[in-house]
Design an enzyme around this catalytic site. Structure first.
Site, PDB file in Angstrom:
ATOM      1  NE  ARG A 380      -3.655  -2.457   2.347  1.00 48.74           N
ATOM      2  CZ  ARG A 380      -4.428  -2.680   3.336  1.00 48.74           C
ATOM      3  NH1 ARG A 380      -4.674  -1.913   4.489  1.00 48.74           N
ATOM      4  NH2 ARG A 380      -5.276  -3.789   3.162  1.00 48.74           N
ATOM      5  CG  HIS A 402     -11.236 -12.954   2.756  1.00 48.08           C
ATOM      6  ND1 HIS A 402      -9.933 -13.000   2.591  1.00 48.08           N
ATOM      7  CD2 HIS A 402     -11.631 -11.866   2.941  1.00 48.08           C
ATOM      8  CE1 HIS A 402      -9.536 -11.761   2.461  1.00 48.08           C
ATOM      9  NE2 HIS A 402     -10.531 -11.106   2.585  1.00 48.08           N
ATOM     10  CE  LYS A 483     -12.975  -0.216   9.877  1.00 49.18           C
ATOM     11  NZ  LYS A 483     -11.518  -0.063   9.466  1.00 49.18           N
ATOM     12  CG  HIS A 529     -13.700  -8.912   3.797  1.00 50.82           C
ATOM     13  ND1 HIS A 529     -12.850  -8.750   2.862  1.00 50.82           N
ATOM     14  CD2 HIS A 529     -14.939  -8.868   3.569  1.00 50.82           C
ATOM     15  CE1 HIS A 529     -13.742  -8.421   1.729  1.00 50.82           C
ATOM     16  NE2 HIS A 529     -14.967  -8.595   2.195  1.00 50.82           N
TER      17      HIS A 529
END
Length: 656
Positions: A380, A402, A483, A529
């Site tokens: 990233r 996952h 999340k 996730h």
């Protein structure tokens, strides 16, 4: 003068019209440096309530009280800087966690000597007891009064949401008013300084009990690299000198625990310039700790029914076009590579590749839940200003899972997953947690409101059953779903965001995932996730600081050092080391030319959990002198007994 009825901290009161909030608090004997009015706006103590108003006192030692005090201290800082550096132009000066800052446009960076002079000038201003006084002004008046302050003029033009986002706060929340705060001489009432600000502020500068300037840094105006670079001064301020000392002591302890410093001292990892910023390499000892962390995690995942997968580091562009990452996460991705007529990206996420594994063949409901797990390295592009040791890197390995399940399995799977996550974090020595629920980001999300509402409620329901505090993070979700973040406290009370669990109804749709249900119909799976460590690099850094480098025996890179009194005992201790290695213990024999006391100091500096010493008497008794990292020592411990104690401590993951 007529009376009015108000309430103060839920107690009804009758006061004379025109009485200020400060006078009301003083008459009631209630400490406070500001008030909240009608459960909405914060006001200065000079504010005059109206009939029926509800007032809540804001003490200086509350979260809001400290913020007001720190913002007032930022004003004192800016006044001091302009007194000493008249050419300085003002940026913004908001309160932040544990302190404040102010940005300035100056000809040269501030020096440590400058900071000392500024701090002395601030102390003079505080001692003078200048009064903070609020004025509402028109845009024309504000521009005229601040004609020599280009950044303030820009904030006036922004008047509204953009100005609010600038944190300098030139606009009063909800009111649309421009306000200027004057610092007035305590005796004469003459103007000493002024700033565009929404407030509120302390009554006087004397109400700042304790502060300290901390450091300087460069900062772009309004956070954009396209704007001028300003000089930022950071400070901290507290409600008492004792609290300030407590905070400075905390910072000193945090500095001792800084993982970057410990990483070098303990020879664990480094960041070679030849490789690039944010790209660490792990040395043998660091690699050992990392391997042990991973091995234990693998074993626990196998026990929990996860299947291990592996995926490549690069992929064609189309994969992230389908997933949506190129639309929503492009700024965090490295530029593409042109190869054989196609564009390839370093992967920033593992999830699209795990989706392709699921989609590689037809799936039945009998296979669900399908739990896929990978230690997957991703890349990233973090801006250089935010790269920080191991806790913010550009190349990171996620312990990424996952889970594909049916809608009926979703709630139970989320519950099991959260229990698994918390239990595993506890195994690594973290004990205090709270949970954060991140909801739909406005304008940066895919899917219907109904899908987001269902997913958010499912996460909320599971989180509330954990018996932990649950904090709402409005708009903090990923583009594809809400999340839960596990926030963990370390040994000195700092909070770290670690594990995340995201509930996703969107990517299964974007990739057209299906399974065959019991009735033969084709159904869409739900996707969860989950990154347990967050990233191995970051978790390594967190644990290193949590333990201050003194890892528990099971994680320590070297668990035992055998130290001979003289060279004569080296062969004897080498045989002891063989017995330990046969039981899986990481052991070294220090056969160097150093004297025994230096060998002990070296082992202590390396934070080795156990030292086994041997002299002639130990050899004669087939024993060792057992020395712990704490300094405690037991003499003439039989070898087999010493081995068993060490092995048991490692197997039981004992903390010492």
């Amino acid at each position: 003068m007529a009376d009015i009825r108000i309430t103060l901290d839920r107690t009804p009161r009758v006061v004379a019209a025109g009485t200020t909030a400060g006078e009301i608090l003083a008459e009631a004997g209630v400490p406070g440096i500001a008030v909240r009015v009608n459960n909405q706006h914060l006001r200065d103590l000079t504010w005059v309530p109206e009939d029926g108003d509800q007032l809540e006192s804001i003490p200086i030692d509350s979260e809001e009280g400290r913020a007001i005090m720190r913002h007032s201290c930022a004003h004192v800082l800016a006044q001091a800087v302009q007194d000493l550096f008249p050419e300085a132009k003002l940026g913004i000066g908001p309160p932040i966690e544990n302190g404040f800052y102010y940005d300035f446009d100056v000809d040269r960076p501030f020096t440590p000597e400058d900071l000392k002079a500024i701090e002395r000038k601030m102390q003079e201003i505080i001692k003078a007891g200048q009064r903070f006084s609020r004025r509402v002004v028109s845009e024309e008046e504000a521009r005229a009064e601040l004609k020599d302050e280009p950044y303030k003029l820009e904030l006036i033009e922004l008047k509204g949401s953009a100005a609010e986002e600038a944190e300098g706060a030139s606009v009063e929340v909800g009111g649309g008013e421009l306000t200027i705060y004057d610092n007035l001489d305590a005796k004469t009432g003459e103007l000493c300084w002024k700033d565009l600000c929404r407030g509120p502020h302390l009554p006087t500068t004397r109400h700042i009990p304790a502060f300290k300037l901390m450091r300087t840094a460069a900062a772009y105006w309004r956070g954009s690299e396209k704007n001028p670079q300003l000089q930022r001064i950071y400070g901290t301020a507290w409600e008492s000198k004792d609290k300030l000392k407590e905070y400075l002591d905390f910072l000193a302890e945090a500095e001792k625990r800084d993982h970057r410093r410990l990483g070098a001292e303990l020879d664990l990892f480094s960041f070679p310039e030849e490789i690039g910023s944010g790209l660490p390499v792990f040395h043998p000892k660091g690699g050992t700790i990392r391997r042990v962390m991973e091995d234990y995690s693998r074993r626990r995942h196998e026990e929990a029914g996860y299947a291990f997968v592996n995926t490549p580091h690069i992929t064609k562009e189309n994969l992230y076009q389908i997933s949506g990452h190129l639309n929503w996460f492009a700024e965090g991705m490295y530029p593409p590579m042109e190869l054989e007529g196609s564009r390839y990206y370093l992967k920033p996420m593992n999830c699209p590749m795990h989706i392709l594994i699921y989609r590689a063949r037809g799936r039945s409901y009998k296979e669900l839940p399908l739990r896929l797990f990978e230690f997957g390295t991703v890349y990233r592009y973090e801006k250089s200003g935010v790269v920080h040791g191991l806790t913010r890197v550009r190349g990171l390995t996620q312990d990424d899972a996952h889970i594909f399940c049916t809608r009926e399995q979703m709630a139970d799977e989320l519950h099991k997953l959260l229990v698994f996550v918390l239990d595993l974090l506890r195994d690594y020595g973290l004990q205090e947690f709270y949970l954060e629920l991140s909801t739909k980001p406005e304008g940066k999300a895919v899917g219907t409101d109904e899908e987001w509402a269902e997913a958010t409620e499912a996460l909320r329901s599971v989180a509330e059953k954990m018996g932990l505090d649950l904090v709402l993070d409005e708009g903090g979700g990923a583009f594809y779903g809400p999340k839960i973040s596990v926030q963990a406290k370390d040994a000195i009370g700092r909070t770290w965001q670690l594990s995340t669990i995201q509930l996703d109804f969107q990517l299964p749709q974007r990739f057209d995932l299906e399974y065959q249900a019991a009735d033969g119909s084709r159904q869409r799976p739900i996707m969860i996730h989950r990154a347990l460590f967050g990233s191995i690099e970051r978790f390594f850094g967190v644990l290193l600081e949590h333990y201050a480098g003194a890892f528990p025996p099971w994680l320590a890179p070297v668990q035992v050092v055998c130290i001979p009194i003289t060279d004569e005992q080296v062969p004897y201790l080498q045989q002891v080391a063989v017995k330990l290695r046969e039981r899986g213990i990481r052991v070294e024999v220090d056969a160097s030319d150093d004297r025994m006391q230096k060998k002990i100091r070296n082992a202590q500096k390396q934070k080795v959990p156990y030292m086994l010493l041997a002299g002639r008497d130990d050899v004669a008794r087939d024993a060792v002198s057992f020395r712990y990292r704490t300094g405690e020592q037991k003499n003439f411990v039989p070898i087999d007994e010493a081995v068993e104690e060490i092995v048991k401590a490692v197997e039981d993951r004992v903390q010492i």
